[in-house]
Each structure stands twice: as C-alpha cells, then as structure tokens.
Design a protein around this motif. Structure first.
Motif, mmCIF file in Angstrom:
data_model
loop_
_atom_site.group_PDB
_atom_site.id
_atom_site.type_symbol
_atom_site.label_atom_id
_atom_site.label_comp_id
_atom_site.label_asym_id
_atom_site.label_seq_id
_atom_site.Cartn_x
_atom_site.Cartn_y
_atom_site.Cartn_z
ATOM 1 N N SER A 31 0.126 5.022 3.687
ATOM 2 C CA SER A 31 0.221 4.943 2.234
ATOM 3 C C SER A 31 1.457 4.165 1.806
ATOM 4 O O SER A 31 1.399 3.379 0.852
ATOM 5 C CB SER A 31 0.257 6.352 1.644
ATOM 6 N N PHE A 34 0.672 0.590 2.310
ATOM 7 C CA PHE A 34 -0.306 0.162 1.321
ATOM 8 C C PHE A 34 0.326 -0.043 -0.056
ATOM 9 O O PHE A 34 0.099 -1.067 -0.713
ATOM 10 C CB PHE A 34 -1.444 1.189 1.240
ATOM 11 N N VAL A 35 1.134 0.912 -0.498
ATOM 12 C CA VAL A 35 1.767 0.810 -1.820
ATOM 13 C C VAL A 35 2.775 -0.332 -1.838
ATOM 14 O O VAL A 35 2.884 -1.067 -2.829
ATOM 15 C CB VAL A 35 2.404 2.157 -2.230
ATOM 16 N N LEU A 56 0.795 -3.405 -2.164
ATOM 17 C CA LEU A 56 0.237 -3.439 -3.512
ATOM 18 C C LEU A 56 1.267 -3.955 -4.513
ATOM 19 O O LEU A 56 0.947 -4.784 -5.382
ATOM 20 C CB LEU A 56 -0.225 -2.027 -3.904
ATOM 21 N N LEU A 57 2.500 -3.504 -4.374
ATOM 22 C CA LEU A 57 3.557 -3.930 -5.288
ATOM 23 C C LEU A 57 4.073 -5.330 -4.928
ATOM 24 O O LEU A 57 4.388 -6.122 -5.811
ATOM 25 C CB LEU A 57 4.704 -2.923 -5.275
ATOM 26 N N ASP A 61 1.622 -7.926 -5.966
ATOM 27 C CA ASP A 61 1.382 -7.767 -7.400
ATOM 28 C C ASP A 61 -0.113 -7.747 -7.734
ATOM 29 O O ASP A 61 -0.588 -8.466 -8.611
ATOM 30 C CB ASP A 61 2.108 -8.875 -8.175
ATOM 31 N N ILE A 62 -0.835 -6.922 -7.016
ATOM 32 C CA ILE A 62 -2.278 -6.780 -7.234
ATOM 33 C C ILE A 62 -2.500 -6.168 -8.614
ATOM 34 O O ILE A 62 -1.920 -5.141 -8.956
ATOM 35 C CB ILE A 62 -2.915 -5.877 -6.151
ATOM 36 N N ILE A 72 0.283 -4.759 -11.025
ATOM 37 C CA ILE A 72 0.894 -3.431 -10.963
ATOM 38 C C ILE A 72 2.384 -3.542 -10.673
ATOM 39 O O ILE A 72 3.192 -2.799 -11.236
ATOM 40 C CB ILE A 72 0.182 -2.555 -9.909
ATOM 41 N N LEU A 98 1.592 6.927 -6.774
ATOM 42 C CA LEU A 98 0.727 6.073 -5.950
ATOM 43 C C LEU A 98 0.865 6.430 -4.475
ATOM 44 O O LEU A 98 -0.125 6.567 -3.753
ATOM 45 C CB LEU A 98 1.070 4.597 -6.157
ATOM 46 N N TRP A 99 2.116 6.569 -4.014
ATOM 47 C CA TRP A 99 2.362 6.889 -2.610
ATOM 48 C C TRP A 99 1.819 8.269 -2.259
ATOM 49 O O TRP A 99 1.158 8.444 -1.231
ATOM 50 C CB TRP A 99 3.863 6.832 -2.325
ATOM 51 N N HIS A 157 -2.239 8.404 -2.522
ATOM 52 C CA HIS A 157 -2.838 7.621 -1.442
ATOM 53 C C HIS A 157 -2.535 8.256 -0.091
ATOM 54 O O HIS A 157 -3.373 8.227 0.809
ATOM 55 C CB HIS A 157 -2.339 6.173 -1.479
#
Length: 104
Positions: free
Chosen positions: A24, A27-28, A31-32, A35-36, A39, A56-57, A60
């Motif tokens: 997680s 993944f986070v 994701l950051l 910049d998907i 977010i 989020l962390w 997930h």
C-alpha cells in the motif's frame, strides 16, 4: 492436516497484513508521484493533505493485506499422502423407475 502441523493463523495474518501495508505504501507513493487523476496536486495544495495520504495508505493496506491473507489461505494445500475417507467399495443398488410402469 494434523493439529500440530497447523499454521499459527495469527502470525500468518499479521505477516500478510504487513506485506499488504508495504504494498500500500508503494502504491500510494506511485499514485502521488505520477499524479494520477491529479490526486498528488490536490494533496499538495490542501492543508490536511496528510490525512488524505494516511487514509489512502490505511484503507489500501487493509484491502491489500486481506487479499494477501485470503490468497495464502486458498493456496494452502495439505501435504498428507494418506487416503481420506477410508477404503471405498462399490455397491450395486437397484433403483426402479416409476415412469416405466405407466402407460403412455
């Protein structure tokens, strides 16, 4: 499976939860970083962005840990080579049909 060879489920669960939370975090971070759906920009521009990152962390991690644990349980196989259910013997049983007795 013999009782002495059963896995310690709590240790197994905690280990897979730790793996899920590590996944997680990766993944986070991705994701950051990438910049998907913007977010990363939204989190960076907010004064409580740390809360969004934590949530989020955490959520997930809960999902990834649960999936890790479920897959490990479903893939667990017994290594016993002993036959189960004893010896099977075929038995002939007569099963008469009621439809055959009727006149059509």
């Amino acid at each position: 499976m013999k009782p002495s060879s059963e896995p310690n489920l709590m240790r197994l669960y905690l280990r897979h939860c730790a793996v899920g939370f590590c996944l997680s975090a990766v993944f986070v971070t991705a994701l950051l970083w990438f910049d998907i759906a913007r977010i990363g920009t939204l989190v960076a521009g907010s004064d409580i962005g740390w809360l969004a990152v934590f949530l989020l962390w955490f959520f997930h991690g809960t999902v990834f840990g649960s999936v890790q644990f479920a897959v490990s349980i479903m893939l667990d196989t017994d290594d016993d080579d002993e036959p189960r259910g004893g010896m099977t013997i075929p038995v002939r049983a007569a099963a008469p049909s009621r439809i055959a007795d009727r006149q059509i």
